[in-house]
Design an enzyme around this catalytic site. Sequence first.
Site, PDB file in Angstrom:
ATOM      1  CD1 TRP A 120      61.661 -31.217  19.222  1.00 29.95           C
ATOM      2  CD2 TRP A 120      60.030 -32.753  19.277  1.00 29.95           C
ATOM      3  NE1 TRP A 120      61.672 -31.893  18.027  1.00 29.95           N
ATOM      4  CE2 TRP A 120      60.688 -32.836  18.033  1.00 29.95           C
ATOM      5  CE3 TRP A 120      58.968 -33.617  19.536  1.00 29.95           C
ATOM      6  CZ2 TRP A 120      60.313 -33.747  17.042  1.00 29.95           C
ATOM      7  CZ3 TRP A 120      58.597 -34.531  18.554  1.00 29.95           C
ATOM      8  CH2 TRP A 120      59.265 -34.591  17.336  1.00 29.95           C
ATOM      9  CG  ASP A 167      63.206 -33.608  25.524  1.00 31.49           C
ATOM     10  OD1 ASP A 167      64.182 -34.332  25.253  1.00 31.49           O
ATOM     11  OD2 ASP A 167      62.271 -33.409  24.722  1.00 31.49           O
ATOM     12  CE  LYS A 203      66.560 -35.890  18.384  1.00 35.14           C
ATOM     13  NZ  LYS A 203      66.147 -35.865  16.979  1.00 35.14           N
TER      14      LYS A 203
HETATM   15  C1  LIG Z   1      64.212 -32.345  21.846  1.00 31.29           C
HETATM   16  C2  LIG Z   1      63.376 -33.484  21.339  1.00 31.29           C
HETATM   17  N1  LIG Z   1      62.468 -34.035  22.162  1.00 31.29           N
HETATM   18  C3  LIG Z   1      61.686 -35.064  21.746  1.00 31.29           C
HETATM   19  C4  LIG Z   1      61.788 -35.578  20.480  1.00 31.29           C
HETATM   20  C5  LIG Z   1      60.888 -36.725  20.075  1.00 31.29           C
HETATM   21  O1  LIG Z   1      61.647 -37.865  20.069  1.00 31.29           O
HETATM   22  P1  LIG Z   1      61.051 -39.275  19.618  1.00 31.29           P
HETATM   23  O2  LIG Z   1      60.907 -39.247  18.146  1.00 31.29           O
HETATM   24  O3  LIG Z   1      62.110 -40.225  20.103  1.00 31.29           O
HETATM   25  O4  LIG Z   1      59.754 -39.489  20.315  1.00 31.29           O
HETATM   26  C6  LIG Z   1      62.721 -35.050  19.598  1.00 31.29           C
HETATM   27  C7  LIG Z   1      62.879 -35.589  18.233  1.00 31.29           C
HETATM   28  O5  LIG Z   1      63.530 -35.078  17.385  1.00 31.29           O
HETATM   29  C8  LIG Z   1      63.529 -33.964  20.037  1.00 31.29           C
HETATM   30  O6  LIG Z   1      64.437 -33.409  19.219  1.00 31.29           O
END
Ligand SMILES: Cc1ncc(COP(=O)(O)O)c(C=O)c1O
Length: 367
Positions: A103, A170, A194
């Site tokens: 991510w 994030d 989550k």
């Molecule tokens: C740390 C982190 N950032 C970003 C995301 C992406 O999230 P989304 O599916 O809401 O775009 C995730 C998804 O699991 C994540 O765990």
Amino acid sequence: MSKKIYNFSAGPSVLPQQATQEAADAIRNFANTGVGILEISHRTKAVEGMVAETSSMLKKLMGISDNYDIVYLGGGASLQFCMVPMNLLDEKASADYITTGVWANKAFKEAKQFGTVNEIASSKADNYTHIPKDFKQTPGATYLHVTSNNTIYGTEWFQFPKANTFLVGDMSSDILSRKINVDDFGLIYAGAQKNMSCAGVTTVIIRKDVLGHVNRTIPTMLNYTTHIEGESMFNTPPVFAIFVMNRVLNWLLQNGGVDEMEKVNIQKSSTLYDFLDSSKLFIGTAAKEDRSRMNIPFVFRKDAVDPAKSEDLQKEFLAFAKENGLEQLKGHRSVGGFRASLYNAMPIEGVKELVKVMGEYEKKLLK
Ligand SMILES: Cc1ncc(COP(=O)(O)O)c(C=O)c1O
């Protein structure tokens, strides 16, 4: 009585039962309006009040000062990978990123479209098993981006770097799981599915002074100012997902807030890590000092399982876990093996049951 199920999914994931019951009730009748939450206009006092209440509960729980605005957006945390640099990073400026997982890497790659972006540290060469400790920030960089918890690899920043300017975080997979100093951050974003709510809403917490420094035209819907001025009602917001968040935050406040969650999260994760550290069959994959309290990946020890049999035995263990009411333990394909996600709503009893079942399987296999 039906068997107790514990859901270890990495997201969407387990939510407090009290909150899901309240959400279910509101589908029929929201806030005594006689109209269901799925059917009511966002331009009603009841919904406007609920959204404002959600922000005030979040401010209380996280210690967010009036220097910050909070907005609720669609598009997932992934949309923030481009909205952050689009709104914060001028074409002639630079920003630093530390890549600690898939991510973080996606956020870094996306930002490249908007200015100079420096990957000042990465743990990619070690399959993201740890958090980099040695790095130098770029003089003059607008911000330093970190992913506070790496959902796939199971590592977490326990001491955030002190940014020359400000941090962008994030926090999708560990927001509200522990105390953090919001003032160190210019911007925090978190996909809610989550630790906060169901899928459909992303929370963005923006310090007022970080906006207004880029010399580009930002499309209306991608401009934070649009949503701040519109109080998240410029367009139709994800009302139901915000309501679920409202009920989750209420549950948090009734149960000791972030301080209490942090205590319990330490207990829960230590229960599993202590088991993994003494197991002859299972082993955790993340470096000990960076081990996440939220997502715990683990695999079979190489000295315990013949690699040729490993895949079949993984399936067997997952089936055994399922028979015992333990769901969603399959690991992410980048790490393999298994992953247990222990978000706020996972009770300690769930972790104890997991450790018990892992122990039983180990005994059975290694007898
Ligand atoms: C740390 C982190 N950032 C970003 C995301 C992406 O999230 P989304 O599916 O809401 O775009 C995730 C998804 O699991 C994540 O765990």
